[in-house]
Design a protein around this motif. Structure first.
Motif, short mmCIF file in Angstrom:
data_model
loop_
_atom_site.label_atom_id
_atom_site.label_comp_id
_atom_site.label_asym_id
_atom_site.label_seq_id
_atom_site.Cartn_x
_atom_site.Cartn_y
_atom_site.Cartn_z
N ASP A 6 0.83 -1.20 0.00
CA ASP A 6 0.00 0.00 0.00
C ASP A 6 0.87 1.26 0.00
O ASP A 6 0.44 2.31 -0.49
N ASP A 19 -0.24 -11.07 4.99
CA ASP A 19 -0.81 -10.13 4.02
C ASP A 19 0.15 -8.96 3.83
O ASP A 19 0.66 -8.40 4.80
N SER A 21 -0.87 -6.26 1.82
CA SER A 21 -1.69 -5.10 1.50
C SER A 21 -3.04 -5.25 2.19
O SER A 21 -3.58 -6.35 2.28
N SER A 23 -5.61 -3.78 0.97
CA SER A 23 -6.60 -3.57 -0.09
C SER A 23 -6.52 -4.66 -1.16
O SER A 23 -6.90 -4.43 -2.31
N ARG A 24 -6.04 -5.82 -0.80
CA ARG A 24 -5.94 -6.91 -1.77
C ARG A 24 -7.33 -7.34 -2.26
O ARG A 24 -8.27 -7.46 -1.48
N SER A 25 -7.43 -7.61 -3.56
CA SER A 25 -8.66 -8.16 -4.11
C SER A 25 -8.63 -9.68 -3.96
O SER A 25 -7.57 -10.30 -3.94
N SER A 26 -9.81 -10.27 -3.86
CA SER A 26 -9.89 -11.72 -3.82
C SER A 26 -9.43 -12.29 -5.15
O SER A 26 -9.64 -11.69 -6.21
N ILE A 27 -8.78 -13.43 -5.09
CA ILE A 27 -8.36 -14.13 -6.30
C ILE A 27 -8.91 -15.54 -6.26
O ILE A 27 -9.29 -16.05 -5.20
N SER A 38 -12.81 -18.27 -4.26
CA SER A 38 -12.16 -16.97 -4.20
C SER A 38 -11.81 -16.60 -2.77
O SER A 38 -12.55 -16.92 -1.84
N ALA A 40 -8.50 -14.17 -0.28
CA ALA A 40 -7.21 -13.47 -0.23
C ALA A 40 -6.12 -14.50 0.05
O ALA A 40 -5.41 -14.44 1.07
N GLN A 83 0.99 -11.64 -4.45
CA GLN A 83 0.09 -10.66 -3.84
C GLN A 83 0.11 -9.32 -4.57
O GLN A 83 -0.62 -8.40 -4.18
N SER A 85 -0.39 -7.20 -8.33
CA SER A 85 -1.46 -7.27 -9.32
C SER A 85 -1.06 -8.08 -10.55
O SER A 85 -1.82 -8.17 -11.51
#
Length: 266
Positions: A6, A19, A21, A23-27, A38, A40, A83, A85
């Motif tokens: 971040d 973790d 970040s 603000s991680r998006s689910s993958i 899905s 983190a 982790q 993008s």
């Protein structure tokens, strides 16, 4: 509270058992037994007793969920999820080359925190896509035997590597040759920074300069494997690897402070 990813830009790839970040998006998991879901995810583990695979979040690694799923046997890392993008995961499909993360039902740890343990014989993780060009790599690891690179190349002219050399020294290898600072590499867990930007090379450990040089020609990186390459395997543990392709000198001390505080490195 903001975390490394971040605060300090977007790396080429980033691997950790915590973790990185908020603000991680689910993958989507990749190849979990029983179907993908899905979340983190930070790691996928293979249960040795039946070869089932399941992905876990950072909280699930530490709160007993991973241990309960593995049971009384061993669990080995099949995917270390990226982790950043880039979705550039580090994977190993050959079962006897997967690093250990649960041993006889207990999470493997370094300083009380989760860490994966390559066997010092033939374990490694391959990046889905090699990182080429300039590289600025932060890593938290412990190398207890010589010839223990924290990363290495897949082959070819850009023979990239860094970590503990066969003579017990730090080293940073690129297409321009091998840079070996004078100090010996310790057996303790460290936070390290290996940077190659153009002709400029530097090695830092625990926010202390180990050595720097200007190479005779521009360096070309080719990071394809984390921690291991055929004939050279890490002994010890690996907790975190973050690879940038930009100069991180301005952020170095802050990133070191974060790593060293989290992993209790002094």
């Amino acid at each position: 509270t903001q975390l490394i990813l971040d605060l300090y830009g977007t790396p080429q790839c980033a691997y950790s058992l915590r973790d990185l970040s908020v603000s991680r998006s689910s993958i989507s998991s990749i190849g979990d037994t029983g179907g993908d879901t899905s979340g983190a995810w930070v790691v996928q583990v293979r249960r040795v007793s039946d070869d089932d695979k399941k992905s876990f979040t950072a909280n699930e690694v530490t709160d007993g969920t991973l241990e309960a799923w593995v049971g009384t046997g061993d669990g080995r890392v099949s995917i270390w999820y990226d982790q950043s993008s880039s979705a550039n995961n580090a994977t190993q499909t050959v079962t006897d080359r997967q690093p250990l993360i649960v041993s006889s039902g207990s999470l493997t740890t370094e300083g009380g925190l989760p860490a994966m343990f390559p066997d010092g014989v033939d374990d490694w993780l391959n990046l889905d896509t090699a990182v080429t060009g300039d590289t600025s790599t932060f890593a938290t690891y412990r190398a207890t035997i010589d010839a223990s690179p924290i990363y290495r190349h897949l082959g070819g002219a850009a023979a990239t590597a860094a970590g503990r050399r066969s003579n017990g020294k730090y080293y940073l290898q690129t297409s321009a040759g091998t840079f070996q600072p004078t100090p010996s590499h310790p057996n303790d867990q460290i936070a390290a920074h290996y940077q190659t930007i153009g002709t400029a090379q530097s090695v830092h450990a625990n926010d202390v300069l180990i050595g720097s040089q200007t190479a005779a020609s521009a360096n070309t990186g080719n990071i394809g494997r984390i921690a291991i390459y055929a004939g050279q395997y890490p002994g010890g543990s690996v907790s975190e690897v973050i690879i940038y392709n930009t100069d991180q000198a301005a952020n170095r001390s802050a990133i070191f402070a974060d790593m060293m505080e989290h992993y209790n490195i002094t």
